[in-house]
Scaffold this active site. Structure first.
Site, mmCIF file in Angstrom:
data_model
loop_
_atom_site.group_PDB
_atom_site.id
_atom_site.type_symbol
_atom_site.label_atom_id
_atom_site.label_comp_id
_atom_site.label_asym_id
_atom_site.label_seq_id
_atom_site.Cartn_x
_atom_site.Cartn_y
_atom_site.Cartn_z
ATOM 1 N N CYS A 1 38.107 43.222 25.774
ATOM 2 C CA CYS A 1 39.210 42.583 25.323
ATOM 3 C C CYS A 1 40.355 43.703 24.959
ATOM 4 C CB CYS A 1 39.064 41.684 24.071
ATOM 5 S SG CYS A 1 40.770 41.224 23.414
ATOM 6 N N CYS B 1 42.694 42.998 22.072
ATOM 7 C CA CYS B 1 41.801 43.546 20.959
ATOM 8 C C CYS B 1 41.540 44.898 20.258
ATOM 9 C CB CYS B 1 40.435 42.864 20.559
ATOM 10 S SG CYS B 1 40.477 41.307 21.576
ATOM 11 N N ASP B 2 41.240 45.754 21.506
ATOM 12 C CA ASP B 2 40.597 47.071 21.416
ATOM 13 C C ASP B 2 41.565 48.176 21.977
ATOM 14 O OD1 ASP B 2 38.498 45.981 19.809
ATOM 15 O OD2 ASP B 2 37.336 45.599 21.669
#
Ligand code: NAP
Length: 309
Positions: free
Chosen positions: A132, A135-136
């Protein structure tokens, strides 16, 4: 017999459970083998509104679960093996529980990111391997990143990651890509993206501190090399978790449940879907939570308008 059963405990299912419990509908939530869903695989979540300092993914899910429990949602552990959605009440066969009967059903079983299946990959999730970018990506400011895949997801993630990374290398196992022309063109025009086409990933290399490289094989020459990197984003697609439905609900060509636009209504009245199982476009915790709220309100209205609550 239950008013409503919720399948899945990601942000969609738990938000639905909070709303249903507060509406005094006594929801029963069935938790599968991965309680909390994909967010439990990530570390810090910095884009879920309301947490100015960020929050760890597992903690966010734990909080949502506690919130649903506080209002009376009942949680049961089990694996749904089959469903009969055309009967009224709806019938579910659940391993570990037995037969479950319900007037309405909310499906929030999510989607699972596909993994390459090479050594070092799963062991380093959260330590440099991710599925992701949203997300990261932020954790890779000024670092080197590899994105694996040749579809639209890979192009999109690679472009997105150039906002943070010093260099993004796209590794794909063939010369041709599945990605749409416009997405490929956009990625090719991005000077920060370099390409390793026709290269099959073989192994993630890492120290205990994090990822250091990806070993690949050039499919033309058969030669192996290690591409040095700080992070590897696997973007080879997702599988919606719908196999237990055995084709009883309408899906699109990639298997995602189809809902009536602007609602959570599936092709069978009384059966609602929310979260990633019906959304391959946004796939965010906040959009999943929003759709969980919609499913709860839709189920509540269905029970009321059919005079069955
Ligand atoms: P996808 O189109 O199925 O592409 C998956 C890619 O991963 C393919 O290039 C495939 O290689 C590769 N791959 C699969 N298994 C692999 C393995 N074990 N090892 C190495 N490589 C592997 O998946 P997606 O990119 O996630 O897209 C899914 C759907 O969502 C598509 O319909 C797409 O258009 C849509 N989408 C749209 C957007 C957008 O429009 N903004 C963004 C993202 C996704 P091969 O080609 O060799 O099989």
């Amino acid at each position: 017999m239950h008013n409503v059963v919720v399948l899945g405990t990601g942000p969609a299912g738990l938000t639905a459970a909070i709303y249903l419990a507060r509406a005094n509908l006594n929801p029963v939530v069935i938790e599968g083998p991965e309680p909390g869903g994909q967010l439990t695989l990530t570390t810090e979540v910095e884009n879920f509104p309301g947490f100015p300092e960020g929050i760890m993914g597992p903690e966010l899910m734990d909080n949502m679960r506690k919130q649903a429990t506080r209002f009376g949602a009942e949680f049961k552990r089990g694996w749904v093996t089959s469903v009969d959605l055309n009967s009224q009440p709806i019938k579910l066969q659940v391993d570990g529980i037995g037969e479950v009967l319900t007037k309405t059903l909310i499906i929030s079983t999510g989607a699972s990111a596909k993994w390459i299946g090479i050594p070092g990959e799963k062991e380093n999730v959260g330590k440099g391997v991710s599925t992701c970018a949203t997300c990261d990506g932020f954790f890779f400011r000024g670092k080197k990143i590899i994105v694996v895949g040749g579809g639209d997801s890979a192009m999109e993630e690679a472009n997105f990651l150039t906002k943070f990374a010093s260099e993004v290398r796209l590794v794909h196992r063939r010369n041709d890509m599945r990605a749409s022309k416009i997405m490929q063109d956009r990625a090719r025009a991005n000077e920060k993206i370099t390409w390793s086409l026709n290269c099959t990933p073989l192994e993630v290399e890492a120290t205990g501190m994090g990822v250091t490289g990806l070993k690949v094989m050039n499919n033309t020459t058969g030669q192996e090399e290690v591409i040095k990197t700080d992070g590897i984003f696997v973007a080879i697609g997702h599988n919606p978790n719908t196999s237990f439905l055995n084709g009883q609900l309408e899906t699109d060509e990639t298997g995602y449940l189809i809902v009536k636009p602007g609602t959570s209504e599936t092709s069978i009245p009384g059966v609602f879907a929310c979260g990633d199982v019906q959304d391959h476009r946004y796939r965010q915790a906040i959009t999943a939570a929003g759709s969980g709220c919609m499913a709860a309100l839709d189920a509540e209205r269905f029970l009321e308008s059919n005079g069955i609550h």
